[in-house]
Design an enzyme around this catalytic site. Structure first.
Site, PDB file in Angstrom:
ATOM      1  CE1 TYR A 155      -7.243  -4.405   0.921  1.00  0.00           C
ATOM      2  CE2 TYR A 155      -5.743  -3.609   2.592  1.00  0.00           C
ATOM      3  CZ  TYR A 155      -5.977  -4.036   1.312  1.00  0.00           C
ATOM      4  OH  TYR A 155      -4.933  -4.114   0.447  1.00  0.00           O
ATOM      5  CD  GLU A 156     -10.252   0.311   1.621  1.00  0.00           C
ATOM      6  OE1 GLU A 156     -11.214   1.067   1.784  1.00  0.00           O
ATOM      7  OE2 GLU A 156      -9.140   0.498   2.133  1.00  0.00           O
ATOM      8  N   GLY A 157     -14.422  -2.907   3.045  1.00  0.00           N
ATOM      9  CA  GLY A 157     -15.719  -3.596   2.980  1.00  0.00           C
ATOM     10  C   GLY A 157     -15.526  -5.048   2.614  1.00  0.00           C
ATOM     11  CD  GLN A 162     -17.447  -4.104  -1.374  1.00  0.00           C
ATOM     12  OE1 GLN A 162     -18.132  -3.506  -2.191  1.00  0.00           O
ATOM     13  NE2 GLN A 162     -16.632  -3.479  -0.553  1.00  0.00           N
TER      14      GLN A 162
END
Lengths: 596, 596
Positions: free
Chosen positions: B440-442, B447
């Site tokens: 999650y969050e990329g 990233q």
């Protein structure tokens, strides 16, 4: 949901093209009637059973789990029916001689078929898998009387089996065992104690369960020199073979685990249960190693199973899921976005899984060949050298393939992004189910100590030589190939770091333990490099005249990927394993963490 | 069961000794009243709350999970009471200005306190964590009216918040978004669409939930250029601040996940819900990045939390569990066996976790300092350079720390042998809870592309320079030290491979994606090497006169371990990332797997 499909083309390639199983089977008189056609027909049946019967109950088995009620274990819905079908079709007897009621096929065929069942549903496969190891022990060391009493119904699959080794306070360290055996007047023993982590210790699949139990006879020497091994049936067996009374064996509870939830992990209580000694008192360890080694190849195979399942699911998803554009511009201009398989990093994750799944399959098939020769070769020299090579390769097979199998399962999940974390796709289950493989049947650390300490250093490096010889022969026969040149250099490095560690260990014994896992992983990468080089060479020689060129091209591409993107890991391992052990040992146990 | 204990000594070392937070806080006029004593007193309270309130409901939260009933989410037992206690104590307002009803502490203090709560119970922490990111967005881009309407009760913790980005067909690729916003006559918008993976999208902790929702206004440009961002409350808010009617926002279901089961992951349906535009139409992406970056530091911290928890549990177990003898002979001759912490491979696993937990803490604390400067430095040049350095380090922090956090959590579990697979010890939960952090969050892959493609190559390497400058300064000030010499060479290699990849990308753009994750991991190891070198140098300078010599000695030992046994991984990464991208791209998508 990208259901499991048996990779029959690749299995065929691995066994018949790469490792020449036709010649192999012919070389063992016992198996000269086992033809390629026959093997392929059996694989096709296994594929159907795995795809149609086992795969559909994999996720439901995980959701439902096993149930324990009043000492009885109930497997998830459909597991019992699947076993009935399996047993009635005669699968359980595949690997036993025809004269004993079996199908007369070698161990390699057990393993090659097991791969498909294990990939489709590891939990189910593990429930039924230990009878074979037990039968091997009874056959190897038990009296004729014991064999007659127990083997026929194990072979027919009417009865299942377990291995009972671990106790709460002793896992690896079997010398601490507390389970007791007291001799009875009739030659049997009364077994009392608690065993834990017993796979399928109780189940509702078979009418009886035959436990192979390690215990200590009263007055036995301390440590592992005092271990004996017994057959202990769940239900007593009368002289005429019929079932008698329950035998003081009960399942005290089942464990709540991270995964393989369809496989009951039992606490087994033995309360004066009647046991039959296998072989002699205090000679149990030998028999246990026989049993453990068989189990270890099967556990190495588990790494392949989870890598294969993750690969299939993530490849399917990566082809379908549309998200972002290639940095090079739209590859599927008519769609809202490109399928994620266009992105190099997604391909890296798929190729890593592919390299490990297919490479692992080659490694297992190679060891299965050695197991056949070890079991059944007429020439005792051939059998002996196969046995020794297998002894050397087994810890690598078990630990390396489960480690990279877990990496693969995680990469398979990673390809799904956040969706992979959701249960419905089955990829997180694949990670959870896989995780146990690095722990049971000897952890990675234990396998590594076995490899570096017992096998490699214990033989002054002699045990490595046959495999290094094979590498050399391949390189010598193909001297100008990029892959063999890299392989040759790597093999040389393998010998060098082994020598370095040997020297360092003479100064400081902790070198062995400190370096062992890095050394094992290094060894695994070398072994797989050998198989990938061999596969690439073969594919290159066949592709021109082949009708399925894409298959061979994929082999060549995957081999290149393995050499260029995976194998460099050995560079770091070579440096870290040869670092001074003091980096690991300097800290006092008390100072490791101050706040607890 | 080795309950969590907040590592206060190490937190103190990291913030005040290593990174000189006293000077840092003094340097920002807004925080000149924030003294070391005050910070330590707050940490002590956080530690108590984490140990006594949150840790005891971590496993029960996992077992029980969240419950969804008729559109309502109920959190596990004890979660609501814990939140009440937390909210009443004013914790939720820690990081807001005093004049807005907050405690007036900088973001770094939010993060340092969050670590303890996250280690004790990540699920609970994630339930309450997104209000802050939402508030930041409203403050950064919302009108005064919006701020007045929503901020006070978010700050007080009476209301919680979410970030609603993802839709079923669009995760990373926000350009594919379908959620629609239709302008109403009164300046508000009607929001309609479905969002998935919404952490704490509904819950029973707070009376209202403020959703920050990405949507497209009718007629907006295609792709991300047409994204707007809205505030959408669960319950309408009247002009006087009181609660009105439900606002057409319902939770359609919750996901069944691998882990963080105490944290509800919701499908959110917006059915003509009233939304308030933040900033301008079609300018939503800017606001979203502000929100995402805050969330990414928090997710990097998650890696530290799971590494710390696994380390604590496995260290406790390794000291207590008796199994086998040291190869050097009995170390605890009065016991039946030695504690397993005597075995070098167990120590390797503990030290790896320690190196990542404590090294990760240093990395987070360093970035937290940059965040403070970015947010609050008076000197705009200082703020700008902090902002840029943070932009560069954030993808490394997020992806590297979660990857090594997961490795650590697995090693923590591995130290338990087969027992680690059983739920009762909590180490398998730690692995499951940790696994989401890489997604999650990329994802790690996203990233890595952000780092190598957008940041490093996008700036022609300029963005790396400040951090490389810090490395050079440390090495120059300590030229004769073994660790700085190694660090210097590594930093040079970092620049070299960056240059090589830049050249290769000019020939073939796929180089970037093919190399990106290896490059990111390489970068992470370099960054951590910098912090470990710095820590070792500091410890060496302090140990002589220190009363707690063991603490500093442990730092020196762990740094040595990191340099000798972990850092060599960079050697393999440097080779694999610079291999030709064709190794990854050669295979056609169709040929990836032939049987499916």
């Amino acid at each position: 949901m990208y259901d499991y499909k048996a990779p029959l083309r690749d299995i065929d390639f691995t066994y018949f093209e790469l490792l020449d199983y036709e010649q192999h089977l012919q070389s063992i008189p016992k198996y000269e009637d086992v033809t390629k056609d026959m093997v392929q027909a059996i694989w096709a049946e296994s594929a159907k059973f795995a795809e149609n019967v086992l795969a559909p109950i994999n996720r439901t088995g995980d959701e439902e789990g096993c149930r324990w009620e009043d000492g009885q274990v109930f497997t998830p819905s459909g597991f019992k029916e699947a076993y009935q079908q399996y047993q009635e079709a005669g699968w359980q007897s595949l690997n036993y001689p025809v004269e004993e009621g079996g199908q007369g096929l070698p161990e390699s065929m057990l393993l090659s078929n097991m791969e498909m069942r294990g990939s489709a549903n590891w939990s189910w496969s593990s429930l039924i898998g230990f009878g074979g190891a037990g039968a091997k022990t009874i056959k190897g060391y038990g009296s004729q009387e014991l064999q007659d009493k127990f083997l026929p119904k194990i072979i027919s699959g009417e009865w299942l089996g377990t291995m009972c080794l671990t106790e709460p306070h002793c896992g690896t360290d079997l010398g601490l065992m507390k389970t007791k055996a007291v001799a009875n007047a009739d030659g049997t023993y009364s077994i009392t104690g608690t065993k834990i982590f017993i796979t399928s210790g109780d189940n509702d699949l078979a009418e009886n369960i035959i436990h192979i139990v390690l215990a200590k006879v009263e007055g036995a020497p301390a440590g592992t020199a005092g271990i004996s091994v017994f057959v202990v049936p769940k239900i007593g067996v009368n002289d005429d073979g019929s079932l008698g009374e329950p035998n003081g064996v009960t399942c005290g509870s089942i464990e709540h685990k991270m995964g393989i939830k369809g496989s009951a992990t039992c606490v087994m209580n033995f309360d004066g249960a009647k046991g039959y000694l296998i072989g002699e008192e205090n000679k149990g360890l030998r028999a246990m190693f026989l049993m453990m080694n068989a189990a270890r190849i099967g556990t190495g195979l588990q790494g392949v199973c989870h890598a294969e399942l993750g690969l299939q699911k993530s490849t399917g998803y990566a082809r379908d899921r549309l998200q972002m554009r290639s940095l090079k511009g739209p590859q599927a201009p008519d769609s809202a976005a490109d399928p994620i398989i266009v992105h190099p990093d997604v391909r890296r994750m798929l190729l890593t899984q592919k390299a490990f799944a297919e490479g692992g399959r080659m490694f297992v098939a190679y060891c299965a060949k050695l197991a056949d020769l070890d079991n059944d070769a007429d020439d005792t020299e051939v059998a002996k050298s196969a046995h020794e090579q297998l002894e050397f390769l087994t810890p690598i097979l078990k630990a390396f393939l489960t480690e990279v199998g877990f990496e693969s399962a995680n990469l398979g999940m990673q390809c799904f992004g956040g969706h992979g974390y959701i249960r419905e796709w089955g990829v997180e289950q694949n990670v959870r189910d896989c995780r146990i493989s690095m722990l049971y049947e000897g952890t990675t650390g234990i396998q590594a100590l076995d490899l570096l300490g017992r096998k490699v250093m214990g033989s002054q490096g002699e045990m490595m030589k046959p495999f290094i010889g094979e590498i050399k022969a391949l390189c010598k026969a193909n001297p100008d190939h990029e892959l063999t040149q890299q392989l040759q250099a790597l093999s040389k490095k393998w010998s060098e770091v082994t020598g370095q560690l040997g020297m360092a260990a003479m100064q400081d014994l902790d070198t062995v333990g400190a370096a062992s896992v890095d050394y094992l992983m290094f060894s695994g990468y070398v072994v797989l490099a050998y198989f990938w080089a061999k596969a690439a060479l073969l594919a290159e020689s066949k592709i021109e005249s082949a009708s399925d060129k894409a298959f061979y091209q994929a082999k060549i591409n995957t081999a290149n990927f393995y050499f260029k993107r995976i194998l460099p890991r050995t560079e770091g391992l070579a440096v870290s394993m040869t670092a001074d052990a003091s980096a690991v040992m300097a800290m006092s146990a008390e100072d490791f963490m101050l706040q607890i």
